[in-house]
Design a protein around this motif. Structure first.
Motif, PDB file in Angstrom:
ATOM      1  N   PHE A  42       0.832  -1.204   0.000  1.00  0.00           N
ATOM      2  CA  PHE A  42       0.000   0.000   0.000  1.00  0.00           C
ATOM      3  C   PHE A  42       0.870   1.259   0.000  1.00  0.00           C
ATOM      4  CE2 PHE A  42      -1.505   3.362   2.860  1.00  0.00           C
ATOM      5  CZ  PHE A  42      -2.605   3.805   2.148  1.00  0.00           C
ATOM      6  N   GLY A  43       0.600   2.163  -0.904  1.00  0.00           N
ATOM      7  CA  GLY A  43       1.239   3.471  -0.905  1.00  0.00           C
ATOM      8  C   GLY A  43       2.661   3.523  -1.407  1.00  0.00           C
ATOM      9  N   CYS A  44       3.172   2.421  -1.942  1.00  0.00           N
ATOM     10  CA  CYS A  44       4.541   2.425  -2.445  1.00  0.00           C
ATOM     11  C   CYS A  44       4.591   3.098  -3.813  1.00  0.00           C
ATOM     12  CB  CYS A  44       5.086   1.006  -2.551  1.00  0.00           C
ATOM     13  SG  CYS A  44       6.756   0.958  -3.218  1.00  0.00           S
ATOM     14  N   LEU A  45       5.462   4.071  -3.938  1.00  0.00           N
ATOM     15  CA  LEU A  45       5.685   4.735  -5.223  1.00  0.00           C
ATOM     16  C   LEU A  45       6.956   4.233  -5.892  1.00  0.00           C
ATOM     17  CD1 LEU A  45       4.761   8.354  -4.109  1.00  0.00           C
ATOM     18  CD2 LEU A  45       3.316   6.721  -5.349  1.00  0.00           C
ATOM     19  N   ASP A  46       7.955   3.835  -5.086  1.00  0.00           N
ATOM     20  CA  ASP A  46       9.205   3.312  -5.635  1.00  0.00           C
ATOM     21  C   ASP A  46      10.034   2.705  -4.515  1.00  0.00           C
ATOM     22  OD1 ASP A  46      11.209   2.726  -7.461  1.00  0.00           O
ATOM     23  OD2 ASP A  46      12.066   4.731  -7.454  1.00  0.00           O
ATOM     24  N   VAL A  47      10.746   1.644  -4.818  1.00  0.00           N
ATOM     25  CA  VAL A  47      11.712   1.024  -3.901  1.00  0.00           C
ATOM     26  C   VAL A  47      12.874   0.522  -4.741  1.00  0.00           C
ATOM     27  CG1 VAL A  47      12.175  -0.904  -2.331  1.00  0.00           C
ATOM     28  CG2 VAL A  47      10.009   0.296  -2.185  1.00  0.00           C
ATOM     29  N   ALA A  48      14.084   0.750  -4.271  1.00  0.00           N
ATOM     30  CA  ALA A  48      15.273   0.234  -4.953  1.00  0.00           C
ATOM     31  C   ALA A  48      16.338  -0.115  -3.920  1.00  0.00           C
ATOM     32  CB  ALA A  48      15.818   1.261  -5.935  1.00  0.00           C
ATOM     33  N   VAL A  52      25.801  -0.716  -0.578  1.00  0.00           N
ATOM     34  CA  VAL A  52      24.500  -1.019  -1.163  1.00  0.00           C
ATOM     35  C   VAL A  52      23.581   0.165  -0.835  1.00  0.00           C
ATOM     36  CG1 VAL A  52      22.503  -2.560  -1.113  1.00  0.00           C
ATOM     37  CG2 VAL A  52      24.809  -3.510  -0.908  1.00  0.00           C
ATOM     38  N   ASN A  53      23.042   0.795  -1.858  1.00  0.00           N
ATOM     39  CA  ASN A  53      22.169   1.957  -1.687  1.00  0.00           C
ATOM     40  C   ASN A  53      20.709   1.521  -1.577  1.00  0.00           C
ATOM     41  OD1 ASN A  53      24.304   3.884  -1.907  1.00  0.00           O
ATOM     42  ND2 ASN A  53      24.342   3.446  -4.079  1.00  0.00           N
ATOM     43  N   ASN A  54      19.984   2.181  -0.679  1.00  0.00           N
ATOM     44  CA  ASN A  54      18.568   1.896  -0.448  1.00  0.00           C
ATOM     45  C   ASN A  54      17.761   3.161  -0.683  1.00  0.00           C
ATOM     46  OD1 ASN A  54      18.940  -0.830   0.829  1.00  0.00           O
ATOM     47  ND2 ASN A  54      20.147   0.430   2.218  1.00  0.00           N
ATOM     48  N   PHE A  55      16.619   3.001  -1.345  1.00  0.00           N
ATOM     49  CA  PHE A  55      15.749   4.138  -1.627  1.00  0.00           C
ATOM     50  C   PHE A  55      14.296   3.678  -1.577  1.00  0.00           C
ATOM     51  CE2 PHE A  55      13.192   6.652  -4.541  1.00  0.00           C
ATOM     52  CZ  PHE A  55      13.487   7.943  -4.136  1.00  0.00           C
ATOM     53  N   GLU A  56      13.467   4.424  -0.870  1.00  0.00           N
ATOM     54  CA  GLU A  56      12.028   4.171  -0.835  1.00  0.00           C
ATOM     55  C   GLU A  56      11.304   5.493  -0.991  1.00  0.00           C
ATOM     56  OE1 GLU A  56      10.147   1.650   2.219  1.00  0.00           O
ATOM     57  OE2 GLU A  56      12.191   1.428   2.996  1.00  0.00           O
ATOM     58  N   ARG A  57      10.216   5.454  -1.732  1.00  0.00           N
ATOM     59  CA  ARG A  57       9.348   6.630  -1.858  1.00  0.00           C
ATOM     60  C   ARG A  57       7.929   6.142  -1.624  1.00  0.00           C
ATOM     61  NH1 ARG A  57       7.154   9.679  -6.449  1.00  0.00           N
ATOM     62  NH2 ARG A  57       7.979   8.010  -7.752  1.00  0.00           N
ATOM     63  N   ARG A  58       7.275   6.695  -0.617  1.00  0.00           N
ATOM     64  CA  ARG A  58       5.925   6.293  -0.229  1.00  0.00           C
ATOM     65  C   ARG A  58       4.992   7.491  -0.307  1.00  0.00           C
ATOM     66  NH1 ARG A  58       5.658   0.641   0.937  1.00  0.00           N
ATOM     67  NH2 ARG A  58       7.809   0.045   1.281  1.00  0.00           N
ATOM     68  N   GLU A  59       3.711   7.195  -0.492  1.00  0.00           N
ATOM     69  CA  GLU A  59       2.708   8.261  -0.585  1.00  0.00           C
ATOM     70  C   GLU A  59       2.654   9.106   0.675  1.00  0.00           C
ATOM     71  OE1 GLU A  59      -0.989   6.370  -1.490  1.00  0.00           O
ATOM     72  OE2 GLU A  59      -0.456   6.063  -3.592  1.00  0.00           O
ATOM     73  N   SER A  60       2.889   8.490   1.836  1.00  0.00           N
ATOM     74  CA  SER A  60       2.779   9.197   3.112  1.00  0.00           C
ATOM     75  C   SER A  60       3.450   8.385   4.205  1.00  0.00           C
ATOM     76  CB  SER A  60       1.306   9.398   3.474  1.00  0.00           C
ATOM     77  OG  SER A  60       0.701   8.138   3.709  1.00  0.00           O
ATOM     78  N   GLN A  61       3.575   8.975   5.386  1.00  0.00           N
ATOM     79  CA  GLN A  61       4.083   8.250   6.541  1.00  0.00           C
ATOM     80  C   GLN A  61       3.160   7.073   6.854  1.00  0.00           C
ATOM     81  OE1 GLN A  61       6.997   8.980   8.097  1.00  0.00           O
ATOM     82  NE2 GLN A  61       6.774   7.219   9.455  1.00  0.00           N
ATOM     83  N   ALA A  62       1.859   7.283   6.692  1.00  0.00           N
ATOM     84  CA  ALA A  62       0.891   6.213   6.946  1.00  0.00           C
ATOM     85  C   ALA A  62       1.092   5.039   5.993  1.00  0.00           C
ATOM     86  CB  ALA A  62      -0.529   6.759   6.815  1.00  0.00           C
ATOM     87  N   ALA A  63       1.629   5.264   4.821  1.00  0.00           N
ATOM     88  CA  ALA A  63       1.897   4.193   3.862  1.00  0.00           C
ATOM     89  C   ALA A  63       3.207   3.471   4.174  1.00  0.00           C
ATOM     90  CB  ALA A  63       1.944   4.750   2.444  1.00  0.00           C
ATOM     91  N   LEU A  64       4.108   4.122   4.872  1.00  0.00           N
ATOM     92  CA  LEU A  64       5.401   3.523   5.202  1.00  0.00           C
ATOM     93  C   LEU A  64       5.308   2.580   6.395  1.00  0.00           C
ATOM     94  CD1 LEU A  64       8.526   3.449   4.865  1.00  0.00           C
ATOM     95  CD2 LEU A  64       8.600   5.386   6.436  1.00  0.00           C
ATOM     96  N   GLU A  65       4.623   2.983   7.417  1.00  0.00           N
ATOM     97  CA  GLU A  65       4.639   2.256   8.688  1.00  0.00           C
ATOM     98  C   GLU A  65       4.111   0.822   8.617  1.00  0.00           C
ATOM     99  OE1 GLU A  65       2.776   5.036  11.302  1.00  0.00           O
ATOM    100  OE2 GLU A  65       4.580   6.294  11.349  1.00  0.00           O
ATOM    101  N   PRO A  66       2.996   0.537   7.947  1.00  0.00           N
ATOM    102  CA  PRO A  66       2.515  -0.853   7.939  1.00  0.00           C
ATOM    103  C   PRO A  66       3.522  -1.835   7.337  1.00  0.00           C
ATOM    104  CG  PRO A  66       0.792   0.608   7.178  1.00  0.00           C
ATOM    105  CD  PRO A  66       2.047   1.421   7.288  1.00  0.00           C
ATOM    106  N   PHE A  67       4.201  -1.460   6.271  1.00  0.00           N
ATOM    107  CA  PHE A  67       5.193  -2.345   5.673  1.00  0.00           C
ATOM    108  C   PHE A  67       6.376  -2.543   6.613  1.00  0.00           C
ATOM    109  CE2 PHE A  67       8.876  -3.361   3.009  1.00  0.00           C
ATOM    110  CZ  PHE A  67       8.406  -4.512   2.422  1.00  0.00           C
TER     111      PHE A  67
END
Length: 94
Positions: A54-60, A71-86
């Motif tokens: 839910f709410g994931c826009l990009d992950v690498a 190793v580089n990590n990147f996440e882009r989520r719609e909101s904080q509420a979209a980040l926390e459940p995952f």
């Protein structure tokens, strides 16, 4: 100069009636250079699950082009509420 904002401290144009600002998580980890490829292979399932969440826009999760142990990590989520459940699901740490 830090670009980190404490939760609830955003004072930009968001007035609360619109969607909250997206969340970007970026960083890196260091692994033994000879272990990097196997580490990345083990991350495939995590990235697949994260991208379906839910709410994931990009992950690498990817190898750095200069440092053989980075190793580089990147996440882009719609909101904080979209980040926390995952993050709380345990998938992010497998």
């Amino acid at each position: 100069m830090s670009s980190y904002l404490e939760p609830g401290t955003y004072k930009g144009r968001w007035n609360g009636n619109e969607q909250p600002p997206m969340v970007i998580v970026a960083g890196h980890i260091t692994v033994e250079p000879q272990q990097r490829e196997s580490y990345l292979a083990g991350c495939v399932r995590i990235v697949e699950q994260a991208r379906r969440a839910f709410g994931c826009l990009d992950v690498a999760i990817c190898a750095d082009l200069v440092d053989p142990g980075r190793v580089n990590n990147f996440e882009r989520r719609e909101s904080q509420a979209a980040l926390e459940p995952f993050r709380l699901s345990g998938h992010a740490t497998e």
